[in-house]
Design an enzyme around this catalytic site. Structure first.
Site, PDB file in Angstrom:
ATOM      1  CB  THR A  66      40.584 -17.063  27.148  1.00  0.00           C
ATOM      2  OG1 THR A  66      40.535 -16.170  28.248  1.00  0.00           O
ATOM      3  CG2 THR A  66      39.514 -16.686  26.151  1.00  0.00           C
ATOM      4  CD  GLU A  71      50.073 -14.348  32.317  1.00  0.00           C
ATOM      5  OE1 GLU A  71      48.913 -14.762  32.186  1.00  0.00           O
ATOM      6  OE2 GLU A  71      50.802 -14.039  31.358  1.00  0.00           O
ATOM      7  CE  LYS A 120      36.720 -10.394  21.558  1.00  0.00           C
ATOM      8  NZ  LYS A 120      36.881  -9.090  22.192  1.00  0.00           N
ATOM      9  CD  GLU A 166      51.828 -17.991  20.102  1.00  0.00           C
ATOM     10  OE1 GLU A 166      52.482 -18.022  21.160  1.00  0.00           O
ATOM     11  OE2 GLU A 166      52.166 -18.615  19.084  1.00  0.00           O
ATOM     12  N   GLY A 188      46.013 -14.721  24.146  1.00  0.00           N
ATOM     13  CA  GLY A 188      45.332 -14.265  25.350  1.00  0.00           C
ATOM     14  C   GLY A 188      45.673 -15.161  26.520  1.00  0.00           C
ATOM     15  CB  CYS A 191      52.933 -12.595  26.701  1.00  0.00           C
ATOM     16  SG  CYS A 191      53.536 -12.234  25.049  1.00  0.00           S
TER      17      CYS A 191
END
Ligand code: NDP
Length: 507
Positions: free
Chosen positions: A231, A411, A174, A249, A227, A283
């Site tokens: 999550t 973040e 996905k 990750e 992500g 990231c």
């Protein structure tokens, strides 16, 4: 308008719901295609297709897998320009970046794992004295789930899919619903390349509907996820009690540590890049910049001058440095952090606002291909002459904040950095390590002993000394603390998608 359909069992298919979500062009803020609004019924079909494909694919020779994946490589290379334009329109990134980094990296991912699969060897242990030999089998784990984010869409999608398929797994994947376009174009290339039906299945739609159904499906044996940390927590909560293999990750808040003895010009140019590439939506971008005090004023003035000169523009303009923010929701989040920084006492040295709409570089009309078209990739959508009233933010530099305030701890994942002075190695290590994250860190110094000391003590999975984003696909990639669990890259990823079995033979 183009309908982005699911790719299940080797075919492009409509979602079970018959419903579609809007896909926005972040430069205009307008809907330019529709995305299958899938749910657990589509995931179920995809898992069935992947399960049916697994026996044949897992017993296909490494050389045959290599040949098919290299056909896909040739097709991505053929369509590089189209894919780069599509990525730029869909994500908002400068097309120059998509051409130089995103799509070439998707090519590199498939090449690396297609060839790696032909060069793996398993260990054997000669149990001397016991008259036995032990050998290790590494068998593909089965059907796996790959879930990726919106910042580097095709780059990160293929970073997961390529090792999974090369290892002999079959995949239900996905992409983010924010940036589904290149994954859709990839599904058409998979059909053209002759990838056997069911080896790769792509289900589009919302994370809480599609992503969570993949994670919760009992027949999906491993989850590779990139992500946000929140999550990742949710995925771990569901998958861990089912004893699935997990590679997570997650987010970062990376320090960029600059000592006064650094190679100044190289550091300055790289720091502009490491702060604002892809609008800061990588990231690995360094968002907290610590500068040794003797260099602080010089750095501040030169850095602010260079950042102010960055060209915010139409992502399709080859001269653009900073494009659009990927979504309205993310735009709002970044702007709220700029407000927070001001409320916490920060001084904005440059930027800090929504950018004025840049001039359009002249769009490309989308050739409204029909939803069932399985030919080569089509050009991306952008009505020529569109107004760019989308989500642009000025690159922003903030000073005067303590290392432990929210702006420096959470973040932001946008074109926003803070700069702070420091006096000693120990002091800056305390600042750098004070966050919950630990993905990457950058250190600028010509003193190798100091560089090594810092690298050993920094709490992060990746440390760059006098460089940034210099990647070798053979190296392990991943974070510590709340930045993730497990490592991707190199043979680590192939191992993740295989299960080790020891066989002991008494001779
Ligand atoms: P999200 O965590 O919001 O989404 C990532 C993916 O997970 C998307 O495909 C999303 O779907 C899906 N998803 C959302 N909810 C669920 C759920 N409950 N179950 C399963 N899947 C779900 O991250 P973003 O897309 O916002 O990406 C930005 C984040 O990714 C940042 O935190 C960044 O640091 C991190 N990142 C980490 C990297 C690393 O290597 N460590 C590299 C790149 C980014 P949808 O979007 O369709 O809702």
């Amino acid at each position: 308008m183009l309908n982005i359909e699911n790719y299940i069992g080797g075919e492009l298919v409509r979602p079970a719901s018959g419903e579609y979500l809007d896909n926005f062009d972040p430069s205009t803020g307008e809907v330019y295609s529709l995305i299958a609004d899938s749910d657990d019924r589509d995931v179920h079909l995809a898992v069935e297709a992947a399960t049916a494909a697994f026996p044949a694919w897992s017993s296909t020779s490494a050389e045959a897998r290599h040949d098919i994946l290299m056909r896909l490589v040739a097709l991505i290379e053929r369509d590089l320009e189209t894919l780069a334009l599509a990525e730029s329109v869909d994500q908002g990134k400068p097309v120059s970046l998509a051409r130089a980094v995103d799509i070439p990296r998707a090519v590199a991912n498939f090449k690396f794992y297609a060839t790696a699969a032909m060069h793996t060897a398993n260990e054997s242990h000669d149990s001397i004295g016991q008259n036995a030999i032990n050998y290790t089998l590494r068998q593909p784990v089965g059907v796996v789930g790959c879930i990726s984010p919106w910042n580097l869409p095709l780059y990160l999608f293929t970073w997961k899919i390529a090792p999974a398929i090369a290892a002999g797994c079959t995949v239900v994947a996905k992409p983010s619903e924010v940036t589904p376009m290149t994954a859709y174009l990839l599904s058409r290339l998979c059909i053209e390349a002759g990838l056997p039906a069911g080896v790769l299945n792509i289900v589009h739609g919302l994370g809480p509907k599609v992503g969570s159904a993949i994670v919760a499906h009992k027949d999906v044996k491993a989850i590779s996820f990139t992500g946000g940390t929140k999550t990742g927590e949710e995925i771990a909560r569901v998958a861990a009690p089912m004893f699935k293999k997990l590679s997570l990750e997650l987010g970062g808040k990376n320090p960029n540590i600059i000592f006064a003895d650094c190679n100044y010009e190289e550091m300055l140019a790289t720091t502009v890049r490491s702060s604002f590439s892809n609008q800061g939506e990588i990231c690995l971008c360094g968002s907290r910049i610590f500068v040794e005090r003797p260099l602080y004023d010089r750095f501040k003035s030169d850095f602010v001058a260079q950042v102010s000169a960055l060209k915010i523009g139409d992502p399709l303009d080859p001269d653009t440095d900073v494009g659009a923010i990927a979504s309205q929701q993310h735009f709002d989040k970044i702007m709220s952090y700029i407000d927070l920084a001001k409320a916490e006492g920060g001084t904005i040295l440059t930027g800090g606002h929504k950018s004025e709409p840049p001039a359009s570089a002249g769009g490309r009309e989308h050739s409204a291909s029909d939803a069932d078209s399985q030919g080569s990739a089509e050009p991306p959508a952008r009505a020529g002459g569109s107004d760019l009233n989308g989500w642009f933010i000025e690159p922003t530099v903030i000073e005067g904040l303590p290392h432990d305030c929210r702006t420096n701890q959470e973040e932001i994942f946008g074109p926003v950095v803070t700069i702070m002075p420091f006096d000693t190695e120990n002091e800056v290590l305390t600042y750098a390590n004070s966050v919950r994250y630990g993905l990457s860190a950058t250190v600028w110094t010509e003193n190798l002993s100091r560089a090594h000391r810092m690298a050993a003590k920094l709490e992060s999975g990746i440390v760059w000394i006098n460089c940034w984003l210099l990647r070798d696909l053979r190296t392990p990639f991943g974070g510590v603390k709340d930045s993730g669990v497990g490592r991707e890259g190199g043979f680590e990823a192939l191992r993740f998608f295989t299960e080790e079995k020891n066989v002991c033979v008494k001779l």
